[in-house]
Scaffold this active site. Sequence first.
Site, PDB file in Angstrom:
ATOM      1  N   ARG A   1      47.513   5.249  53.656  1.00  0.00           N
ATOM      2  CA  ARG A   1      46.617   4.107  53.535  1.00  0.00           C
ATOM      3  C   ARG A   1      45.949   4.036  52.166  1.00  0.00           C
ATOM      4  NH1 ARG A   1      41.070   3.043  55.222  1.00  0.00           N
ATOM      5  NH2 ARG A   1      40.867   0.806  55.543  1.00  0.00           N
TER       6      ARG A   1
ATOM      7  N   CYS B   1      45.420 -15.311  73.154  1.00  0.00           N
ATOM      8  CA  CYS B   1      44.636 -15.489  74.384  1.00  0.00           C
ATOM      9  C   CYS B   1      44.085 -14.146  74.860  1.00  0.00           C
ATOM     10  CB  CYS B   1      45.519 -16.136  75.453  1.00  0.00           C
ATOM     11  SG  CYS B   1      44.601 -16.621  76.931  1.00  0.00           S
TER      12      CYS B   1
END
Length: 858
Positions: A743, A810
């Site tokens: 990272r 959703c």
Amino acid sequence: MTRWAVLKFGGASVAAPENWRTIARLIAERRADGLAPFVVHSALAGVSDLLEALPDAALKGEHEPVVDRLRQRHADFSAAAGLDAPALLAAHFERIERVAAGIALTGEASPRLRAALLAEGELMANALGAAKLAALGVTAEAFDSREALRALPGAAGETEYLSAACDEGANAALQAALTAKLDAGAGAILAPGFIAHATNGDTVLLGRGGSDTSAAYFAAILQAEVLEIWTDVPGMFSADPRLTPAARLLKRLSYDEAREIATMGAKVLHPRCIGPAQRAGVPVMVRDTFRPELEGTRIEARPGDDAPRVKAVSLKTGVRLVSLETAGMWRQVGFLADAFAAFKRNGVSIDLVSTSETNVTVSLDPDPSLDAARLDRLQADLSKIAQVTLVENAAAVSLVGYGVRRILHELAPAFEAFQDRPVLLVSQAANDLNFTVVVGAEDGRTLAARLHERMIRPVPDDPVFGPAWGDIASPAADRPAPAPWWREKREALLKLAPQDAPLYVYDLATVRARANALAALKAPARRWYAMKANSHPDVLRAIHAQGFGVECVSPGEIEHAMRSIPGLTPDEILFTPNFAPRGEYEAAFGTGVHVTVDGLHPLAEWPEVFKGRDIILRLNPDRPRGHHAHVRTAGPKAKFGIPLDQAGEAARLAQAAGARVTGLHAHAGSGVMEAGHWQAVGEILAQAAKAHFPQARILNPGGGLGAPDGPDAPALDLAAVDAGLMALKAAHPGFELWLEPGRYLVAEAGVLLARVTQIKTTGGARFIGVTAGMNSLIRPALYGARHEMVNLTRLGEPATGLFSIVGPVCESADLLGAGRLMPEPAQGDVIAILNAGAYGAVMASRYNLREPAGEAAI
């Protein structure tokens, strides 16, 4: 009636002659405002420490060198100020030498004598300060504070020589006498802090830091308009700036808030000075002598904001816990009274208290006077009623602000980092101003920094939070660092942003810069890029070009790396699988790459796979680290690696299989910001190698190098990381070190671009809907990760409010960012989600059958 302003200057503020020019200018400014300046000051910086050491040196007959250092310190000041030190200070040094000689002769260094010696520091500074102000054209009337500050007797009626409290009632006679001195031509009154007189006429002290308290007493006695504390920082901050440069100036606080912050570890203001000012209704200003143009902190009855919020995160180290365990306290009347009586008999002050049916645990503040003998007596007393356990060198992390109880739910993500680390004590203040946890010393800074990052959130025109320490200490205009790449390439990003879909964009120049920074480390012999962070072909090629190998965790990653990087050799691939099937090991050995084994099962059940092979074993160092439970890959609950207590069995199985263990590997987690972490893990591996694996020559303490999540977040100190690893190499010269960052190399280099689709207001909440959802960036939902966000379309426009940025998936968890300060948006605006170059596209899915974000490199 004279309108007084009390100005207090600390040791650093009076230490150099040029600082007295600032004091003279402030005196003139107050007089121009119609205020009468009453100046309280400390001893010159360092002088009180020398005077405090003098009695003990005299007991050994070694006081003359200390006196010589004191004389030299004041001579240096006087020479720089153009003053005659011998003429001004002869009587003071005569007293110092006489008292020190008496201590050496009698072998007695009573509190009375110690107080008499320490008082001389302020008295000498008073003489020098008055002379320097006179040379600057200010007639300052030197005033002995002992004429006005009368010490109250202690609880038992005795004189408390080293930490006295004083009468603080308004004194009309003193006000009149001092006003007469001003009328006679004095430009200001100059008084030493720290000292008072007892009823028997002796000199007493107000405790270390007592000059603040002296000033508060004078502010109350004189019924001053304001008390100004001038120090070497611009005010009180939301955290110690040494903890994080994101610490913000606190512009306005209530008396109660300031006292809590000071009590819980802030060193800017002594907690005892708040009480007299509060009772007299005198506002307190904390200002910076060296940057007087800054507004500082104003402390008064009303807070700047009394809404439920955290205003400061304090860290107090060196805390001691005393735990009393007994079933006998259940419904036993008076148990706590008996326990607390033992603390009182032994003169030990209690700070925090936590109780249950069978346990009472208290914390003790750091106290140099609490010696081993007194602590032993306390334990002996307490052992009569309970089993006593002492925990030394803990750290207390406190959240301060009104209504802390109402926002405790917001702390949960920050505390997830301590799932495997013990919280030793929890205390919530009855006044709802303070929530404190006590943790191990090694965890205090990490927890405090994480809580500050999560809980301190300024809003537009914030009445409480001012600029960050980083902006004050090194304003953006003075910083050599360039603007963020996405700001420089804004126009290109706006053109790349699709109308109806999100897009990841990676800046290869930033990737190369981060790779170069790691390539400059001297200790690692080899560096491997953990490609699971970002597998975009252009990113892989850019990092490989800087001399990195590739660390892969699956056959698919191996194949992808070999396709993407022309000329990549098997020796440049490190295969580190977890719970991989047999076939993956066989395939990896077939390609000739380096192979890591992270369990006993493969060696025990498939020995023929490893016969004649060189392997690296992954150990579990039982040292979990990382910003969230899901990224911690060590410890008793981690699925990764061979536990240390099974290392001997691993060695036996490897030998039985005919494998050669040429290296050891460990990876404790991601987002680690402790520079000494890799050295500590490497030391664990070195000891395991020496104990069980004589053929091992490689130590790989893993990756997980933390990347800052925002412009104000603290950065990992790479120089300190390298220094630790160099020390590891020096201690174990037979090993070569590997490192496998992921990272760190790519996070800052990536942004996720998404266009605004809708704006919605529901109750008091405002939402910005964007084309990206959690199927494109799952880190906020999975890790609670925070990504900075900017409206690229409206970059530079003023923020108008707080918005939550949500996607079209959703799920309630489809929240990319909550409560972000942004300009008023419009449909079609491009939102850039920053620091998204790692674990973004590689973790995407087609949930809801929505296509995830595409990728591009520039």
